[in-house]
Design an enzyme around this catalytic site. Structure first.
Site, PDB file in Angstrom:
ATOM      1  N   CYS A 107      39.350  32.718  51.465  1.00  0.00           N
ATOM      2  CA  CYS A 107      38.324  33.737  51.239  1.00  0.00           C
ATOM      3  C   CYS A 107      36.992  33.224  51.773  1.00  0.00           C
ATOM      4  O   CYS A 107      36.649  32.061  51.562  1.00  0.00           O
ATOM      5  CB  CYS A 107      38.227  34.008  49.741  1.00  0.00           C
ATOM      6  SG  CYS A 107      36.991  35.247  49.310  1.00  0.00           S
ATOM      7  N   HIS A 149      43.774  41.813  48.585  1.00  0.00           N
ATOM      8  CA  HIS A 149      42.763  40.766  48.426  1.00  0.00           C
ATOM      9  C   HIS A 149      41.361  41.398  48.360  1.00  0.00           C
ATOM     10  O   HIS A 149      40.564  41.066  47.485  1.00  0.00           O
ATOM     11  CB  HIS A 149      42.875  39.767  49.593  1.00  0.00           C
ATOM     12  CG  HIS A 149      41.838  38.688  49.575  1.00  0.00           C
ATOM     13  ND1 HIS A 149      42.154  37.354  49.418  1.00  0.00           N
ATOM     14  CD2 HIS A 149      40.482  38.732  49.697  1.00  0.00           C
ATOM     15  CE1 HIS A 149      41.037  36.647  49.429  1.00  0.00           C
ATOM     16  NE2 HIS A 149      40.011  37.452  49.611  1.00  0.00           N
ATOM     17  N   GLU A 150      41.083  42.318  49.296  1.00  0.00           N
ATOM     18  CA  GLU A 150      39.755  42.951  49.336  1.00  0.00           C
ATOM     19  C   GLU A 150      39.565  43.896  48.157  1.00  0.00           C
ATOM     20  O   GLU A 150      38.481  43.960  47.568  1.00  0.00           O
ATOM     21  CB  GLU A 150      39.543  43.690  50.663  1.00  0.00           C
ATOM     22  CG  GLU A 150      39.658  42.827  51.912  1.00  0.00           C
ATOM     23  CD  GLU A 150      38.870  41.537  51.839  1.00  0.00           C
ATOM     24  OE1 GLU A 150      37.803  41.509  51.194  1.00  0.00           O
ATOM     25  OE2 GLU A 150      39.329  40.531  52.413  1.00  0.00           O
ATOM     26  N   HIS A 153      38.447  42.177  45.119  1.00  0.00           N
ATOM     27  CA  HIS A 153      36.998  41.907  45.103  1.00  0.00           C
ATOM     28  C   HIS A 153      36.243  43.058  44.440  1.00  0.00           C
ATOM     29  O   HIS A 153      35.273  42.828  43.717  1.00  0.00           O
ATOM     30  CB  HIS A 153      36.459  41.736  46.525  1.00  0.00           C
ATOM     31  CG  HIS A 153      36.599  40.346  47.084  1.00  0.00           C
ATOM     32  ND1 HIS A 153      36.019  39.251  46.504  1.00  0.00           N
ATOM     33  CD2 HIS A 153      37.231  39.888  48.196  1.00  0.00           C
ATOM     34  CE1 HIS A 153      36.299  38.165  47.230  1.00  0.00           C
ATOM     35  NE2 HIS A 153      37.036  38.522  48.262  1.00  0.00           N
TER      36      HIS A 153
HETATM   37 ZN   LIG Z   1      37.900  37.269  49.687  1.00  0.00          ZN
END
Ligand SMILES: [Zn+2]
Length: 193
Positions: A107, A149-150, A153
């Site tokens: 990341c 993954h995004e 966030h």
């Molecule tokens: Zn990330």
């Protein structure tokens, strides 16, 4: 304009982000800047909290990765799915497969760390693109991994949260160093302290 990327330890990375409307102030420029920031830092995805905005917005480009892969990896990680270059706004994951797979992740907010994360192979997601056109799509494999993954966030979740207890303990010292600003990246970062 490339923006500074928030480092592990900054509060914005732990916020559950808000939905936005078309008239969000400066949205067009923000999206353009996020694409530029992502490319300059060499990322395949970037979420708004990583540029210090607690809003449900992220960018994903798996095309460049796909193009650099050999045929075997393309087959394994994309099957018959096309790579994507897309802006996701107000995304909601509405379904995921029982089938999971583990792969190494990193990341931009946590430089110099990697860890193996288990994620669903396929997801179904609703979102609007940068023109606020609605989509409901299924993604699999590598596309689905980057999107998850995004998406995490925008929920205040980092990939390291998914690591096993022992892996977490092994990187704890490195995480503390990042939070203290004791790390160097080849892109501009914004630290908590
Ligand atoms: Zn990330």
């Amino acid at each position: 304009m490339a923006l500074a990327i928030t480092a592990y330890g900054t509060k914005v990375l732990r916020k559950v982000c808000d939905e936005i409307t078309k008239d969000y102030d400066g949205l067009e420029a923000l999206i353009d800047n996020m694409w530029e920031t992502m490319y300059e830092a060499g990322g395949v995805g970037l979420a708004a909290p990583q540029v210090n905005k607690a809003i449900r917005l992220f960018t994903v480009d798996t095309v460049q990765v796909f193009e650099g892969m050999n045929d075997e990896d393309k087959e394994d990680l994309f099957e018959d799915e096309e790579p994507i270059k897309e802006t996701f706004i107000n995304a909601q994951i509405i379904g995921e497969s029982e089938e999971v797979w583990a792969e190494n992740e990193g990341c931009l907010s946590l430089p110099d760390i990697n860890g193996e994360v288990e994620r669903p192979w396929a997801i179904e997601i609703e979102y609007v693109d940068r023109n606020f056109k609605k989509h409901k799509r299924t993604f699999t494999g590598y596309n689905a991994r980057v999107i998850q993954h995004e998406y995490d966030h925008t929920e205040g979740i980092l990939y390291v949260d998914h690591l096993s207890g022992i892996s977490k303990r092994l990187i704890k010292g490195k995480l503390n160093k990042i939070a203290e600003g004791k790390v160097s990246a080849r892109y501009r970062m914004r630290f908590a302290k």
